[in-house]
Design a protein around this motif. Structure first.
Motif, short mmCIF file in Angstrom:
data_model
loop_
_atom_site.label_atom_id
_atom_site.label_comp_id
_atom_site.label_asym_id
_atom_site.label_seq_id
_atom_site.Cartn_x
_atom_site.Cartn_y
_atom_site.Cartn_z
N PHE A 123 52.51 45.65 55.31
CA PHE A 123 51.12 45.23 55.33
C PHE A 123 50.97 43.86 56.00
O PHE A 123 51.92 43.07 56.04
N ALA A 124 49.78 43.65 56.52
CA ALA A 124 49.41 42.36 57.09
C ALA A 124 48.06 41.97 56.51
O ALA A 124 47.27 42.84 56.11
N VAL A 125 47.79 40.67 56.43
CA VAL A 125 46.51 40.20 55.92
C VAL A 125 45.76 39.44 57.00
O VAL A 125 46.37 38.75 57.84
N GLU A 126 44.46 39.61 57.00
CA GLU A 126 43.56 38.80 57.83
C GLU A 126 42.83 37.86 56.89
O GLU A 126 42.17 38.32 55.95
N VAL A 127 42.94 36.56 57.11
CA VAL A 127 42.35 35.57 56.22
C VAL A 127 41.11 35.00 56.90
O VAL A 127 41.21 34.28 57.89
N VAL A 128 39.92 35.34 56.37
CA VAL A 128 38.69 35.02 57.07
C VAL A 128 37.79 34.03 56.32
O VAL A 128 36.81 33.54 56.88
N ALA A 129 38.09 33.74 55.04
CA ALA A 129 37.25 32.82 54.27
C ALA A 129 37.98 32.41 53.00
O ALA A 129 39.05 32.94 52.68
N CYS A 130 37.39 31.47 52.28
CA CYS A 130 37.96 30.98 51.02
C CYS A 130 37.21 31.59 49.84
O CYS A 130 36.00 31.37 49.68
N VAL A 131 37.92 32.32 49.00
CA VAL A 131 37.28 32.98 47.86
C VAL A 131 36.80 31.97 46.83
O VAL A 131 35.78 32.18 46.15
N TRP A 132 37.51 30.85 46.68
CA TRP A 132 37.08 29.82 45.73
C TRP A 132 35.70 29.30 46.10
O TRP A 132 34.79 29.24 45.26
N ASP A 133 35.53 28.91 47.36
CA ASP A 133 34.24 28.38 47.81
C ASP A 133 33.13 29.41 47.62
O ASP A 133 32.01 29.06 47.23
N ALA A 134 33.45 30.67 47.91
CA ALA A 134 32.43 31.72 47.80
C ALA A 134 31.97 31.90 46.36
O ALA A 134 30.77 31.95 46.09
N LEU A 135 32.91 31.98 45.43
CA LEU A 135 32.56 32.24 44.04
C LEU A 135 32.01 31.01 43.34
O LEU A 135 31.04 31.09 42.58
N TRP A 136 32.60 29.86 43.59
CA TRP A 136 32.16 28.64 42.91
C TRP A 136 30.73 28.27 43.32
O TRP A 136 29.97 27.74 42.52
N ASN A 137 30.38 28.57 44.55
CA ASN A 137 29.05 28.22 45.05
C ASN A 137 28.05 29.36 44.95
O ASN A 137 26.94 29.25 45.46
N TYR A 138 28.46 30.46 44.33
CA TYR A 138 27.57 31.62 44.23
C TYR A 138 26.38 31.35 43.32
O TYR A 138 25.31 31.91 43.51
N GLY A 139 26.59 30.48 42.32
CA GLY A 139 25.47 30.10 41.48
C GLY A 139 25.49 30.67 40.07
O GLY A 139 24.81 30.17 39.20
N LYS A 140 26.30 31.71 39.83
CA LYS A 140 26.34 32.33 38.50
C LYS A 140 27.56 31.86 37.73
O LYS A 140 28.64 31.67 38.30
N LEU A 141 27.40 31.71 36.41
CA LEU A 141 28.50 31.25 35.56
C LEU A 141 29.69 32.20 35.63
O LEU A 141 30.84 31.77 35.68
N GLN A 142 29.41 33.49 35.65
CA GLN A 142 30.47 34.50 35.70
C GLN A 142 31.34 34.31 36.95
O GLN A 142 32.56 34.43 36.88
N ALA A 143 30.69 34.00 38.08
CA ALA A 143 31.43 33.79 39.33
C ALA A 143 32.30 32.55 39.25
O ALA A 143 33.44 32.53 39.73
N LYS A 144 31.78 31.48 38.63
CA LYS A 144 32.55 30.24 38.50
C LYS A 144 33.77 30.45 37.60
O LYS A 144 34.85 29.90 37.85
N ILE A 145 33.61 31.24 36.54
CA ILE A 145 34.73 31.53 35.65
C ILE A 145 35.81 32.33 36.38
O ILE A 145 37.02 32.10 36.20
N TYR A 146 35.37 33.25 37.23
CA TYR A 146 36.30 34.11 37.95
C TYR A 146 36.95 33.41 39.14
O TYR A 146 38.01 33.85 39.62
#
Length: 392
Positions: A123-146
């Motif tokens: 397998f190979a991976v394509e890295v296109v974004a940061c999941v931390w930034d996406a979830l932490w800035n999503y706005g919902k508490l559940q996303a920040k916890i995850y």
């Protein structure tokens, strides 16, 4: 040679059963892989709502590509309900295939990597974004916890990948290092950066303007694009007496942002263009924009920014992800700083010489992302991965 491509991208289906995609996933993207593989099985999500205005979307109709609908794994409830079905479908596809390409961040990509490792599939991976930034800035508490859970999951998957290709030059590599073979290649598709585009832009910047066209591209359902930051910034411009129109290109529900614009007194300043097919229709739209903005909370290396730069368009963006790798530091504002965005916009609108200087810089920088340059690096990477598959 057959490969599974796994990602959370949502495909569209027309009333007559044909498949389409929005955004950057057009047939030219699939051809990049078909230069090396005979067949691609795309494991992704399918929108339950049928679409009618199919001319707005990209066709998914190459005979070497097939689609495998995977149920949503976004959120704990969806994972609890759908994970078993998703595992069964992905495992069956991988049994019939020689390898996996997982685009991250994505839950389908993460799950596919785990299954591939259990099966001993390359397998190979394509890295296109940061999941931390996406979830932490999503706005919902559940996303920040995850966010920390998803961050560590993605970090492990990339570190253990034998092959990883990043869209950024430095940002994602530093945050998600890989112990295997790596390469950095943007996933943008610019065939040629034309000198005529810059000449046309500079001519436009020399003309007196009564109204300025500000543009932004992105899905309206995606808060991390910074729609609220954009609207607050143009609200400041409006109070300062700047005459402008804010042109928005993208799919999604506009009501929330219309309501916010109304509360800021700028609802009459918004023009929603909807969706355009990638390529010339988007470039023609960008040619009518005086300044492009990207006030994102999270990014990889944004395609729209590079496309705007290739048209000689001044660009203002946040410090998220790989944006600072692209545009001049004087055009960068802190993530979430709408006042900083407004200041940068005012600087370009009120200082014509500065705007021309930025237009030239952007046009020159965009040449690094021309198709012929990126194709060479990308092809070398996939050829090495192909050799790795054959050796296994």
């Amino acid at each position: 040679m057959k490969v599974v491509f796994a990602h959370d991208h949502v495909f569209k289906e027309s009333l007559d059963g044909n498949l389409y995609t929005a955004g950057s996933f057009n047939n030219e993207v699939w051809k990049r892989y078909l230069n090396h593989f005979d067949e691609i099985i795309v494991a992704a999500r399918l929108d339950s709502k049928k679409v009618e205005a199919i001319n707005k979307y990209n066709n998914f109709d190459l005979h070497q590509t097939s689609f495998l609908p995977i149920p949503s794994l976004s959120g704990p409830i969806a994972q609890f309900k759908n994970k078993s079905e998703a595992i069964e479908k992905i495992k069956k596809a991988l049994i019939e295939s020689d390898a996996l390409i997982a685009r991250l961040p994505s839950e389908i990509g993460n799950l596919s990597i785990g299954i591939a490792q259990e099966m001993g599939k390359p397998f190979a991976v394509e890295v296109v974004a940061c999941v931390w930034d996406a979830l932490w800035n999503y706005g919902k508490l559940q996303a920040k916890i995850y966010a920390p859970i998803a961050f560590n999951k993605m970090k492990r998957a990339i570190y253990n990948a034998p092959y990883a290709i990043y869209v950024t030059n430095d940002f994602l590599q530093e945050r998600y290092p890989c112990s295997g073979k790596i390469e950095n290649v943007s996933n943008v598709e610019i065939k040629d950066v034309m000198e005529a585009s810059l000449e046309k832009r500079l001519e436009s910047l020399n003309l007196p303007k009564e109204k300025y066209n500000i543009g932004m591209i992105g899905n309206l359902n995606n808060r991390i694009k910074g729609w609220d930051i954009a609207l607050k910034a143009i609200g400041i411009l409006n109070k300062k007496g700047i005459d402008f129109q804010f042109h928005i290109l993208g799919d999604g529900n506009k009501e929330k942002w219309n309501d916010m614009a109304r509360s800021l007194g700028v609802d009459d300043k918004l023009t929603f263009t909807g969706v355009l097919p990638s390529g010339e229709p988007v470039f023609n739209w960008l040619d009518k924009i005086d300044v492009y903005i990207q006030p994102s909370f999270q990014e990889g290396l944004p395609r729209a920014v590079i496309e705007a730069m290739s048209r000689g368009c001044p660009v203002v963006g946040s410090a998220a992800g790989g944006i600072p790798e692209l545009i001049d530091n004087s055009c960068i504002h802190r993530v979430g700083d709408f006042e900083g965005l407004a200041d940068s916009l005012l600087n370009i609108i009120t200082n014509r010489n500065f705007a021309k200087e930025i237009a030239v810089k952007n046009h020159i920088e965009s040449r690094r992302y021309q198709k012929n340059i990126l194709d060479k690096k990308r092809n070398n990477f996939w050829n090495e991965f192909l050799n790795h598959i054959n050796s296994n």
